[in-house]
Design an enzyme around this catalytic site. Structure first.
Site, PDB file in Angstrom:
ATOM      1  N   GLY A  18       0.805  -1.210   0.000  1.00  0.00           N
ATOM      2  CA  GLY A  18       0.000   0.000   0.000  1.00  0.00           C
ATOM      3  C   GLY A  18       0.837   1.259   0.000  1.00  0.00           C
ATOM      4  CB  SER A 137       2.376  -9.702 -10.044  1.00  0.00           C
ATOM      5  OG  SER A 137       3.591 -10.422  -9.903  1.00  0.00           O
ATOM      6  N   GLY A 138       4.566  -7.962  -8.420  1.00  0.00           N
ATOM      7  CA  GLY A 138       5.827  -7.257  -8.545  1.00  0.00           C
ATOM      8  C   GLY A 138       6.475  -6.975  -7.211  1.00  0.00           C
ATOM      9  CE  LYS A 192      -0.398 -11.191  -8.181  1.00  0.00           C
ATOM     10  NZ  LYS A 192      -0.277 -11.851  -6.916  1.00  0.00           N
ATOM     11  CG  HIS A 195       1.374 -13.955 -11.887  1.00  0.00           C
ATOM     12  ND1 HIS A 195       1.832 -13.906 -10.572  1.00  0.00           N
ATOM     13  CD2 HIS A 195       2.269 -13.238 -12.610  1.00  0.00           C
ATOM     14  CE1 HIS A 195       2.943 -13.204 -10.518  1.00  0.00           C
ATOM     15  NE2 HIS A 195       3.232 -12.787 -11.735  1.00  0.00           N
ATOM     16  CG  ASN A 196       0.448 -15.288  -7.169  1.00  0.00           C
ATOM     17  OD1 ASN A 196       0.727 -14.454  -8.029  1.00  0.00           O
ATOM     18  ND2 ASN A 196       0.203 -14.951  -5.920  1.00  0.00           N
ATOM     19  CD  GLU A 199       5.428 -15.568  -7.399  1.00  0.00           C
ATOM     20  OE1 GLU A 199       5.559 -15.587  -6.155  1.00  0.00           O
ATOM     21  OE2 GLU A 199       4.784 -14.666  -8.000  1.00  0.00           O
ATOM     22  CE1 TYR A 200       2.993 -22.066  -3.487  1.00  0.00           C
ATOM     23  CE2 TYR A 200       2.715 -19.890  -4.459  1.00  0.00           C
ATOM     24  CZ  TYR A 200       2.584 -20.748  -3.384  1.00  0.00           C
ATOM     25  OH  TYR A 200       2.032 -20.299  -2.220  1.00  0.00           O
TER      26      TYR A 200
END
Length: 491
Positions: A18, A137-138, A192, A195-196, A199-200
């Site tokens: 945030g 993401s990032g 998303k 995406h994750n 990523e895993y």
């Protein structure tokens, strides 16, 4: 206060993401209102510290009262929540609803379950508001300097939130913002989630490449870092490959290689697990990502693994291959397995798009992942091109470019998995990817035996090779069974 004196955008939640998103927005010329709940003795002074610290002299106004915060934002209000997924999101929404005006927009930028987002879109629209569920993401760096942002939900919100979200998104090499509208309902959070999951898979594959270099290759951390640096200049160029090289070179305050002192127990926050669960619900194979999730679970039981290692001791011999041949094989296994991981992920996205009638644009999703996000990789352009072609592939690995790549990688991939297995060195994700590829490319599989067994004990029926597809039969296997059969369906 009229709209001319009000801020452009509101943000709730001043944890790492945030804070950095607010700073990113301010750095791009937007006037921002921020709010963080105050819990006596726990989260006191968060807003004040931010405003007097990192946000000092920036176009950011801080509030500790929700009503004052909402009233400070120009209509239609655009308010982004960066709070923990689950009940906290619903709690904030319930606090917001009485303070909003028709047409105001709520954005959930956390890692929410897409089914929760489906529900929240409907709840907000019923009250006259708009709701956007947006994957971001990032990490900390992306939030501050440019993330990959995947918004979906109430389509009417897009034109209002688009200028802000695209301004703070990462930009690909061609200048395109890594933020486009994904689709209705929870489509943004579903994308998303996948995406994750990828990523895993990527992280597990890279860890296996590191482990093989270390144990079969006998390489030092600096030598391995040099290899990852070199790979990051070619077809494996990606954020995760880049940071792996950095990690391998990093020394702690004592001057020791930090990676050698990190306990081998990996955590997880749920999105990888959700990817596998939803793939199973859609009837789609996501084995490599499932393996990555299960390996994290297995890693966490360190005491049990120590006991098992003592019961079944074995030594791992260095490879008798010359170093370059071994590295070529590791490269082949890593690159080919990464292609499998992305292919599985995009297949799940396509199935979700079809089943939920979301009309997801696979090329657009691939392009959104080219910058800012954790899985950004050089071959995402090639994935986008494959889905933009006149003849869209039934499967990503059947696209001409990727089929040719796999053909060139296959021998090294097979050799690496076989050698690791022979030495008792675990490479579960490399193996899962290879076996998926073998199954995918096998005209015949032993599923005929599975179906025969199902019919034998449960009268679940089967199809015959010598009869048209869609006709189902039941056999009286024992000679004393009846002709009654179970209904035919797939879960």
């Amino acid at each position: 206060m009229d709209n001319q004196k009000k801020t452009d955008f509101g943000l709730i939640g001043l944890a790492v993401m945030g804070e950095n998103l607010a700073l990113n927005m301010a750095n791009h010329g937007w006037n921002i209102s921020v709010y963080n709940r105050t819990v006596p003795g726990i989260e006191e002074g968060v807003v004040e510290r931010f405003i007097e610290g990192r946000a000092k002299d920036k176009s950011i106004s801080g509030y500790t009262d929700m009503k004052d915060f909402v009233e400070s934002i120009a209509r239609p209000r655009k308010i982004m929540m960066m709070v923990r997924a689950g009940k906290p999101v619903d709690m904030v929404m319930e606090q917001l609803f009485p303070l909003l005006s028709p047409g105001d927009i709520i954005i959930d930028g956390g890692n929410s379950n897409y089914e929760d987002t489906n529900r929240r879109v409907a709840a907000a629209e019923e009250k006259g508001f708009l709701f956007v569920g947006s994957g971001v993401s990032g990490g900390e760096e992306g939030a501050l300097n440019g993330a990959s942002i995947m918004p979906g939900g109430s389509k009417g919100a897009w034109e209002n939130v688009k200028p802000v979200l695209q301004s703070i998104a990462a930009k690909a090499e061609d200048g395109a913002p890594c933020c486009q509208w994904v689709g209705p309902q929870g489509a943004g959070h579903f994308v998303k989630m996948i995406h994750n999951g990828i990523e895993y898979g990527d992280m597990q594959l890279i860890s296996e490449a590191y482990w093989v270099m270390k144990h079969l290759g006998g390489m030092s951390n600096d030598e391995m870092a040099d290899v990852f640096d070199e790979w990051n200049k070619g077809k494996l160029q990606s954020y995760l490959i880049e940071i792996t090289a950095n990690i391998l070179r990093h020394k702690d305050a004592k001057g020791d290689m930090l990676i050698d002192y990190i306990l081998d127990t990996a955590g997880q926050k749920g999105t990888g697990k959700w990817s596998v669960i939803n793939a199973m619900n859609l009837g789609m194979p996501l084995g490599l990502i499932g393996t990555a999730v299960f390996e994290r679970s297995l890693s966490s039981d360190k005491d049990m693994r120590v006991a098992a290692a003592k019961r079944f001791p074995h030594t791992i011999a260095k490879s008798n291959l010359d170093r370059q041949t071994l590295l070529d094989n590791i490269f082949a296994a890593l690159y080919a397995s990464k292609l499998v991981s992305y292919a599985q992920g995009f297949s799940v996205l396509q199935k979700a798009s079809d089943d939920f009638e979301w009309s997801l644009d696979m090329a657009s999703i691939a392009r959104m992942w080219r910058g800012g996000c954790i899985i950004r990789s050089v071959f995402l352009n090639d994935i986008a091109h494959a889905y933009e072609g006149a003849d869209k592939p039934q499967h990503l690995l059947l696209a001409p470019y990727f089929a040719k790549e796999i053909e060139q990688l296959l021998d090294g991939w097979k050799s690496l998995v076989a050698q690791a297995a022979g030495e008792g060195l675990p490479v579960p994700a490399f193996s899962s990817a290879l076996n998926y590829f073998y199954s995918l490319t096998s005209e015949n599989l032993p599923a005929n035996m599975v179906q025969a067994q199902r019919d034998y004990f449960g009268a679940h029926t089967f199809e015959r090779k010598d009869q048209p597809r869609g006709e189902f039969f039941h056999e009286n296997w024992t000679g004393h069974g009846g002709s009654t059969k179970s209904g035919t369906y797939n879960v």
